[in-house]
Design a protein around this motif. Structure first.
Motif, PDB file in Angstrom:
ATOM      1  N   TRP A   1     -20.809  -3.500 -34.184  1.00  0.00           N
ATOM      2  CA  TRP A   1     -20.271  -3.575 -32.826  1.00  0.00           C
ATOM      3  C   TRP A   1     -19.539  -2.286 -32.472  1.00  0.00           C
ATOM      4  CZ3 TRP A   1     -22.104  -7.409 -30.009  1.00  0.00           C
ATOM      5  CH2 TRP A   1     -22.573  -8.539 -30.660  1.00  0.00           C
ATOM      6  N   LEU A   2     -18.777  -1.746 -33.408  1.00  0.00           N
ATOM      7  CA  LEU A   2     -18.128  -0.449 -33.180  1.00  0.00           C
ATOM      8  C   LEU A   2     -19.154   0.674 -33.234  1.00  0.00           C
ATOM      9  CD1 LEU A   2     -14.877  -0.891 -35.299  1.00  0.00           C
ATOM     10  CD2 LEU A   2     -15.122  -1.007 -32.815  1.00  0.00           C
ATOM     11  N   GLY A   3     -20.153   0.502 -34.115  1.00  0.00           N
ATOM     12  CA  GLY A   3     -21.215   1.495 -34.213  1.00  0.00           C
ATOM     13  C   GLY A   3     -22.004   1.633 -32.918  1.00  0.00           C
ATOM     14  N   MET A   4     -22.198   0.511 -32.225  1.00  0.00           N
ATOM     15  CA  MET A   4     -22.902   0.579 -30.933  1.00  0.00           C
ATOM     16  C   MET A   4     -22.101   1.405 -29.929  1.00  0.00           C
ATOM     17  SD  MET A   4     -24.768  -3.033 -30.186  1.00  0.00           S
ATOM     18  CE  MET A   4     -23.703  -4.195 -30.980  1.00  0.00           C
ATOM     19  N   LEU A   5     -20.800   1.221 -29.934  1.00  0.00           N
ATOM     20  CA  LEU A   5     -19.961   2.020 -29.031  1.00  0.00           C
ATOM     21  C   LEU A   5     -20.018   3.493 -29.402  1.00  0.00           C
ATOM     22  CD1 LEU A   5     -16.854  -0.321 -28.752  1.00  0.00           C
ATOM     23  CD2 LEU A   5     -18.676   0.009 -27.077  1.00  0.00           C
ATOM     24  N   ALA A   6     -19.987   3.778 -30.701  1.00  0.00           N
ATOM     25  CA  ALA A   6     -20.088   5.172 -31.148  1.00  0.00           C
ATOM     26  C   ALA A   6     -21.458   5.742 -30.802  1.00  0.00           C
ATOM     27  CB  ALA A   6     -19.842   5.258 -32.655  1.00  0.00           C
ATOM     28  N   GLY A   7     -22.510   4.948 -30.949  1.00  0.00           N
ATOM     29  CA  GLY A   7     -23.854   5.391 -30.593  1.00  0.00           C
ATOM     30  C   GLY A   7     -23.984   5.685 -29.111  1.00  0.00           C
ATOM     31  N   MET A   8     -23.385   4.821 -28.293  1.00  0.00           N
ATOM     32  CA  MET A   8     -23.418   5.067 -26.843  1.00  0.00           C
ATOM     33  C   MET A   8     -22.666   6.343 -26.493  1.00  0.00           C
ATOM     34  SD  MET A   8     -23.137   1.385 -24.950  1.00  0.00           S
ATOM     35  CE  MET A   8     -21.904   0.610 -25.964  1.00  0.00           C
ATOM     36  N   ALA A   9     -21.532   6.548 -27.135  1.00  0.00           N
ATOM     37  CA  ALA A   9     -20.749   7.763 -26.874  1.00  0.00           C
ATOM     38  C   ALA A   9     -21.505   9.010 -27.303  1.00  0.00           C
ATOM     39  CB  ALA A   9     -19.400   7.685 -27.593  1.00  0.00           C
ATOM     40  N   LEU A  10     -22.182   8.938 -28.448  1.00  0.00           N
ATOM     41  CA  LEU A  10     -22.954  10.087 -28.921  1.00  0.00           C
ATOM     42  C   LEU A  10     -24.153  10.363 -28.010  1.00  0.00           C
ATOM     43  CD1 LEU A  10     -22.793  12.113 -31.216  1.00  0.00           C
ATOM     44  CD2 LEU A  10     -24.289  10.624 -32.537  1.00  0.00           C
ATOM     45  N   ALA A  11     -24.827   9.320 -27.563  1.00  0.00           N
ATOM     46  CA  ALA A  11     -25.945   9.495 -26.638  1.00  0.00           C
ATOM     47  C   ALA A  11     -25.467  10.055 -25.296  1.00  0.00           C
ATOM     48  CB  ALA A  11     -26.664   8.164 -26.428  1.00  0.00           C
ATOM     49  N   ALA A  12     -24.316   9.596 -24.834  1.00  0.00           N
ATOM     50  CA  ALA A  12     -23.755  10.126 -23.586  1.00  0.00           C
ATOM     51  C   ALA A  12     -23.368  11.595 -23.737  1.00  0.00           C
ATOM     52  CB  ALA A  12     -22.550   9.308 -23.152  1.00  0.00           C
ATOM     53  N   LEU A  13     -22.849  11.958 -24.908  1.00  0.00           N
ATOM     54  CA  LEU A  13     -22.512  13.356 -25.164  1.00  0.00           C
ATOM     55  C   LEU A  13     -23.765  14.231 -25.160  1.00  0.00           C
ATOM     56  CD1 LEU A  13     -20.353  15.471 -25.913  1.00  0.00           C
ATOM     57  CD2 LEU A  13     -20.816  14.901 -28.308  1.00  0.00           C
ATOM     58  N   LEU A  14     -24.837  13.737 -25.775  1.00  0.00           N
ATOM     59  CA  LEU A  14     -26.100  14.473 -25.755  1.00  0.00           C
ATOM     60  C   LEU A  14     -26.631  14.604 -24.335  1.00  0.00           C
ATOM     61  CD1 LEU A  14     -28.455  15.798 -27.298  1.00  0.00           C
ATOM     62  CD2 LEU A  14     -29.504  13.536 -27.408  1.00  0.00           C
ATOM     63  N   ALA A  15     -26.526  13.532 -23.557  1.00  0.00           N
ATOM     64  CA  ALA A  15     -26.967  13.590 -22.161  1.00  0.00           C
ATOM     65  C   ALA A  15     -26.153  14.613 -21.376  1.00  0.00           C
ATOM     66  CB  ALA A  15     -26.845  12.208 -21.515  1.00  0.00           C
ATOM     67  N   LEU A  16     -24.873  14.683 -21.647  1.00  0.00           N
ATOM     68  CA  LEU A  16     -24.022  15.672 -20.979  1.00  0.00           C
ATOM     69  C   LEU A  16     -24.400  17.091 -21.387  1.00  0.00           C
ATOM     70  CD1 LEU A  16     -21.514  15.928 -19.110  1.00  0.00           C
ATOM     71  CD2 LEU A  16     -20.156  16.032 -21.195  1.00  0.00           C
ATOM     72  N   LEU A  17     -24.656  17.289 -22.682  1.00  0.00           N
ATOM     73  CA  LEU A  17     -25.022  18.625 -23.164  1.00  0.00           C
ATOM     74  C   LEU A  17     -26.369  19.093 -22.622  1.00  0.00           C
ATOM     75  CD1 LEU A  17     -23.888  18.410 -26.899  1.00  0.00           C
ATOM     76  CD2 LEU A  17     -22.812  19.693 -25.040  1.00  0.00           C
ATOM     77  N   ILE A  18     -27.273  18.163 -22.382  1.00  0.00           N
ATOM     78  CA  ILE A  18     -28.582  18.520 -21.819  1.00  0.00           C
ATOM     79  C   ILE A  18     -28.535  18.525 -20.295  1.00  0.00           C
ATOM     80  CG2 ILE A  18     -30.978  17.725 -21.591  1.00  0.00           C
ATOM     81  CD1 ILE A  18     -30.278  19.009 -24.279  1.00  0.00           C
ATOM     82  N   GLY A  19     -27.887  17.524 -19.721  1.00  0.00           N
ATOM     83  CA  GLY A  19     -27.899  17.375 -18.267  1.00  0.00           C
ATOM     84  C   GLY A  19     -27.088  18.402 -17.520  1.00  0.00           C
ATOM     85  N   LEU A  20     -25.935  18.784 -18.046  1.00  0.00           N
ATOM     86  CA  LEU A  20     -25.073  19.729 -17.345  1.00  0.00           C
ATOM     87  C   LEU A  20     -25.759  21.078 -17.099  1.00  0.00           C
ATOM     88  CD1 LEU A  20     -22.268  19.596 -16.134  1.00  0.00           C
ATOM     89  CD2 LEU A  20     -21.378  20.608 -18.219  1.00  0.00           C
TER      90      LEU A  20
END
Length: 184
Positions: free
Chosen positions: A107-126
């Protein structure tokens, strides 16, 4: 000689392109959606449910979520992304590796996974948005991202075990560990 000039009036844009979804459908649709969601949550705990039925139910909801994400990005945002699997893979690997290697709750891992995916999206999207990359070129960037993530996952065999994948230890049926016994 007279010149002909044609003036074309611009088309008015509608104030709202789409409805608000379930909120516009009314209380009956909201109740039906809540009932379907409750059935999906209860499905793994029902006695006599076969593994096949559970897998089909999971896939139905998985593809519904995936289709919704494409609808939001492509329909509302106008961005045609082909690399959605990259973000799913990053989140899944993060959650699974945290559980398998460090014992962190899924359950905590899912939150960490979402945060990591969002960080990757920010690094690519920006950089894409700052450079004004749109349309087919944005789709190509997301294809390239998918290939980079794929090669990184297969190449980092010490972490991801390459094409063999990560083995998740089964600790018995537990909602806290997000594991369920086979009902067959």
């Amino acid at each position: 000689m007279t010149s002909l000039s044609v003036s074309v009036a611009p088309r008015p844009r509608p104030g709202r392109l789409r409805g608000r979804g379930i909120a516009d459908a009314g209380p009956a649709a909201g109740a039906a959606a809540a009932l379907v969601l409750a059935a999906a949550v209860a499905l793994p705990f029902l006695p006599g449910v076969s593994f096949y039925t559970l897998q089909v139910g999971i896939l139905v909801f998985w593809y519904a979520i995936l289709g919704t994400s494409w609808s939001i990005a492509g329909g509302y945002g106008g961005l045609h992304s082909i690399g959605n699997a990259s973000f799913v893979g990053i989140g899944a690997y993060a959650s699974t590796l945290l559980y398998a290697d460090f014992g962190v709750s899924p359950w905590l891992g899912m939150l960490a996974g979402m945060a990591l995916a969002a960080l990757l999206a920010l690094l690519i999207g920006l950089p894409c948005f700052r450079a004004g990359i749109r349309g087919d070129y944005f789709a190509l960037v997301t294809v390239a991202l998918g290939q980079v993530v794929y090669q990184a996952a297969n190449g980092a065999t010490a972490i991801t075990k390459g094409s063999q994948g990560v083995v998740v230890p089964f600790s018995g049926t537990s909602l806290a560990d997000f594991q369920f016994a086979d009902h067959t």
